[in-house]
Design a protein around this motif. Sequence first.
Motif, PDB file in Angstrom:
ATOM      1  N   THR A   5       0.943  -1.199  -0.089  1.00  0.00           N
ATOM      2  CA  THR A   5      -0.101   0.021  -0.104  1.00  0.00           C
ATOM      3  C   THR A   5       0.714   1.223  -0.215  1.00  0.00           C
ATOM      4  OG1 THR A   5      -1.877   1.081   1.159  1.00  0.00           O
ATOM      5  CG2 THR A   5      -0.350   0.053   2.298  1.00  0.00           C
ATOM      6  N   ARG A   6       0.214   2.428   0.043  1.00  0.00           N
ATOM      7  CA  ARG A   6       0.835   3.343  -0.012  1.00  0.00           C
ATOM      8  C   ARG A   6       0.265   4.698   0.620  1.00  0.00           C
ATOM      9  NH1 ARG A   6      -3.231   6.376  -2.103  1.00  0.00           N
ATOM     10  NH2 ARG A   6      -4.041   5.824  -4.179  1.00  0.00           N
ATOM     11  N   PHE A   7       0.998   5.813   0.907  1.00  0.00           N
ATOM     12  CA  PHE A   7       0.450   7.000   1.378  1.00  0.00           C
ATOM     13  C   PHE A   7       0.784   8.202   0.531  1.00  0.00           C
ATOM     14  CE2 PHE A   7       1.150  10.924   4.174  1.00  0.00           C
ATOM     15  CZ  PHE A   7      -0.267  10.939   4.501  1.00  0.00           C
ATOM     16  N   ALA A   8      -0.213   8.765  -0.086  1.00  0.00           N
ATOM     17  CA  ALA A   8       0.011   9.752  -1.202  1.00  0.00           C
ATOM     18  C   ALA A   8      -0.308  11.105  -1.131  1.00  0.00           C
ATOM     19  CB  ALA A   8      -0.374   9.005  -2.531  1.00  0.00           C
ATOM     20  N   PRO A   9       0.633  11.909  -0.009  1.00  0.00           N
ATOM     21  CA  PRO A   9      -0.060  13.378   0.120  1.00  0.00           C
ATOM     22  C   PRO A   9       0.357  14.189  -0.910  1.00  0.00           C
ATOM     23  CG  PRO A   9       1.684  12.407   1.336  1.00  0.00           C
ATOM     24  CD  PRO A   9       1.558  11.441   0.778  1.00  0.00           C
ATOM     25  N   SER A  10      -0.327  15.419  -0.836  1.00  0.00           N
ATOM     26  CA  SER A  10       0.318  16.525  -1.910  1.00  0.00           C
ATOM     27  C   SER A  10       0.980  17.526  -1.011  1.00  0.00           C
ATOM     28  CB  SER A  10      -1.107  17.288  -2.320  1.00  0.00           C
ATOM     29  OG  SER A  10      -1.853  16.365  -3.104  1.00  0.00           O
ATOM     30  N   PRO A  11       2.323  17.780  -1.337  1.00  0.00           N
ATOM     31  CA  PRO A  11       2.951  18.760  -0.440  1.00  0.00           C
ATOM     32  C   PRO A  11       2.712  20.057  -0.687  1.00  0.00           C
ATOM     33  CG  PRO A  11       4.306  17.872  -2.602  1.00  0.00           C
ATOM     34  CD  PRO A  11       2.856  17.310  -2.433  1.00  0.00           C
ATOM     35  N   LEU A  41       4.631  11.407  -3.440  1.00  0.00           N
ATOM     36  CA  LEU A  41       4.277  12.731  -3.297  1.00  0.00           C
ATOM     37  C   LEU A  41       3.399  13.065  -4.777  1.00  0.00           C
ATOM     38  CD1 LEU A  41       7.525  14.195  -1.925  1.00  0.00           C
ATOM     39  CD2 LEU A  41       5.438  13.643  -0.551  1.00  0.00           C
ATOM     40  N   ASP A  42       2.273  13.207  -4.190  1.00  0.00           N
ATOM     41  CA  ASP A  42       1.133  13.966  -5.415  1.00  0.00           C
ATOM     42  C   ASP A  42       1.437  15.337  -5.592  1.00  0.00           C
ATOM     43  OD1 ASP A  42       0.196  11.256  -5.382  1.00  0.00           O
ATOM     44  OD2 ASP A  42      -1.818  12.112  -5.035  1.00  0.00           O
ATOM     45  N   ASP A  43       2.539  15.460  -6.343  1.00  0.00           N
ATOM     46  CA  ASP A  43       2.987  16.956  -6.491  1.00  0.00           C
ATOM     47  C   ASP A  43       3.169  17.232  -7.929  1.00  0.00           C
ATOM     48  OD1 ASP A  43       5.034  15.327  -7.724  1.00  0.00           O
ATOM     49  OD2 ASP A  43       6.574  16.468  -6.967  1.00  0.00           O
ATOM     50  N   SER A 200      -4.519  14.835 -14.996  1.00  0.00           N
ATOM     51  CA  SER A 200      -5.407  15.146 -13.634  1.00  0.00           C
ATOM     52  C   SER A 200      -4.934  14.026 -12.549  1.00  0.00           C
ATOM     53  CB  SER A 200      -6.708  15.040 -14.056  1.00  0.00           C
ATOM     54  OG  SER A 200      -7.071  13.712 -14.095  1.00  0.00           O
ATOM     55  N   TYR A 201      -5.487  14.246 -11.456  1.00  0.00           N
ATOM     56  CA  TYR A 201      -5.177  13.559 -10.190  1.00  0.00           C
ATOM     57  C   TYR A 201      -5.632  11.869 -10.582  1.00  0.00           C
ATOM     58  CZ  TYR A 201      -6.853  10.925  -6.254  1.00  0.00           C
ATOM     59  OH  TYR A 201      -7.297   9.816  -5.353  1.00  0.00           O
ATOM     60  N   HIS A 202      -6.901  11.882 -11.313  1.00  0.00           N
ATOM     61  CA  HIS A 202      -7.488  10.609 -11.740  1.00  0.00           C
ATOM     62  C   HIS A 202      -6.521   9.831 -12.547  1.00  0.00           C
ATOM     63  CE1 HIS A 202     -11.219  12.199 -10.025  1.00  0.00           C
ATOM     64  NE2 HIS A 202     -11.436  12.798 -10.738  1.00  0.00           N
ATOM     65  N   SER A 204      -3.172  10.526 -12.986  1.00  0.00           N
ATOM     66  CA  SER A 204      -2.058  10.008 -12.479  1.00  0.00           C
ATOM     67  C   SER A 204      -2.107   8.813 -11.356  1.00  0.00           C
ATOM     68  CB  SER A 204      -1.391  11.281 -11.713  1.00  0.00           C
ATOM     69  OG  SER A 204      -2.366  11.916 -11.171  1.00  0.00           O
ATOM     70  N   VAL A 205      -3.190   8.859 -10.634  1.00  0.00           N
ATOM     71  CA  VAL A 205      -3.279   7.896  -9.448  1.00  0.00           C
ATOM     72  C   VAL A 205      -3.333   6.751  -9.927  1.00  0.00           C
ATOM     73  CG1 VAL A 205      -5.868   7.963  -8.873  1.00  0.00           C
ATOM     74  CG2 VAL A 205      -4.372   7.567  -7.076  1.00  0.00           C
ATOM     75  N   VAL A 206      -4.071   6.395 -10.964  1.00  0.00           N
ATOM     76  CA  VAL A 206      -4.312   5.183 -11.606  1.00  0.00           C
ATOM     77  C   VAL A 206      -3.086   4.576 -12.106  1.00  0.00           C
ATOM     78  CG1 VAL A 206      -5.233   4.104 -13.758  1.00  0.00           C
ATOM     79  CG2 VAL A 206      -6.851   5.410 -12.018  1.00  0.00           C
ATOM     80  N   ILE A 218      -5.507   2.420   0.672  1.00  0.00           N
ATOM     81  CA  ILE A 218      -6.001   2.854   1.893  1.00  0.00           C
ATOM     82  C   ILE A 218      -6.000   4.315   1.964  1.00  0.00           C
ATOM     83  CG2 ILE A 218      -5.748   2.710   4.473  1.00  0.00           C
ATOM     84  CD1 ILE A 218      -4.213  -0.172   3.571  1.00  0.00           C
ATOM     85  N   ARG A 219      -7.053   4.915   1.879  1.00  0.00           N
ATOM     86  CA  ARG A 219      -7.471   6.359   1.803  1.00  0.00           C
ATOM     87  C   ARG A 219      -8.607   6.984   2.560  1.00  0.00           C
ATOM     88  NH1 ARG A 219      -7.895   7.011  -4.757  1.00  0.00           N
ATOM     89  NH2 ARG A 219      -9.886   5.788  -4.905  1.00  0.00           N
ATOM     90  N   GLY A 220      -8.859   8.216   2.524  1.00  0.00           N
ATOM     91  CA  GLY A 220      -9.920   8.628   3.199  1.00  0.00           C
ATOM     92  C   GLY A 220     -11.268   8.386   2.459  1.00  0.00           C
TER      93      GLY A 220
HETATM   94  N1  GLU Z   1      -3.139  13.110  -2.911  1.00  0.00           N
HETATM   95  C1  GLU Z   1      -4.463  12.699  -2.511  1.00  0.00           C
HETATM   96  C2  GLU Z   1      -4.799  13.694  -1.378  1.00  0.00           C
HETATM   97  O1  GLU Z   1      -4.064  14.303  -0.615  1.00  0.00           O
HETATM   98  C3  GLU Z   1      -4.695  11.236  -2.284  1.00  0.00           C
HETATM   99  C4  GLU Z   1      -4.910  10.652  -3.374  1.00  0.00           C
HETATM  100  C5  GLU Z   1      -4.979   9.064  -2.998  1.00  0.00           C
HETATM  101  O2  GLU Z   1      -4.748   8.385  -1.854  1.00  0.00           O
HETATM  102  O3  GLU Z   1      -5.431   8.389  -3.699  1.00  0.00           O
HETATM  103  O4  GLU Z   1      -5.955  13.571  -0.748  1.00  0.00           O
END
Ligand code: GLU
Length: 299
Positions: A5-11, A41-43, A200-202, A204-206, A218-220
């Motif tokens: 899994t991963r954690f992908a925050p935007s800085p 890093l979702d940068d 876009s986010y959609h 890149s995340v895929v 695993i995300r919100g």
């Molecule tokens: N970068 C996204 C955020 O900070 C999370 C993306 C994801 O977990 O799919 O909300």
Amino acid sequence: MTLRTRFAPSPTGPLHLGHAYSAMLAHDMARAAGGAFLLRLDDIDQSRSRPHWAAQIETDLAWLGLTWDGPVLRQSDRLPCYRAALDALWDRGLLYPCRCTRRDIEAAVSAPQEGAPLHGPDGLIYPGTCRPEHPPRGPMPRDMALRLDMSRAAKAADLPTSPLTYAETGVAPPPPPLSPEHYRHGIGDVALARRDLGASYHLSVVCDDADQGISHVIRGADLAPATAIHVLLQRLLDLPTPIYHHHRLIRDETGRRLAKRDEARAIATFRTEGHSPADIRAMVGLTKLLPLARNTLGG
Ligand code: GLU
């Protein structure tokens, strides 16, 4: 299956309690299963991302006692991968260029004959102003927003005969039937490239989840409605669909979801005030680890 899994925050600001919960949950689930936990890093939005926030994220996570496997992946390094995915969709006639501004869209959907504006996972559902009758020909434009033509995409993904599904093990409701109607009317033609961003986010995340071999996202729970878009893109791009675990959101005392502007709940603030990582775990209600199953780990 090894859990990866991963954690992908935007800085784009400080990590707060909500991020800490997400990161710790993903980390703990991976470690409990002997799996891997990756940091990304979702940068992609370089106008909002800042190197000092990226550095702060690593400091905060390390202070929380989290370790991640392998190098940190930066979306800003991956534009060629996103471009290749866009090219593949363009070549199949699934994208079209769009010149609408947010204001144009607001004006179009608030015209009196349109009824109440409909919202999807990306906000207002695009009214189709720029959608061409036939797929555009020629090379893909490089400096324009590109939208996914949902009617064509649903057909190309064979949804009428093989509806999409995915596994949800968190607190989000089980996915509704992902039918062509859901995509056309509940989501609409989402933007997969922005004029200023390239992707876009959609999209890149895929691409990133597939390239990093993520088995469990695993995300919100705020991102649960966007998952239908991600699953459709996975089918169109012939990528595997991970298991999704959307967790509960950490809210303030008024019930509002925490946001980057909530400096008072920033991890760095708690740290300078003398709190310990154990305090942070207690604040978000993540003190003991339960086996991976639906609605465990506090969602
Ligand atoms: N970068 C996204 C955020 O900070 C999370 C993306 C994801 O977990 O799919 O909300």
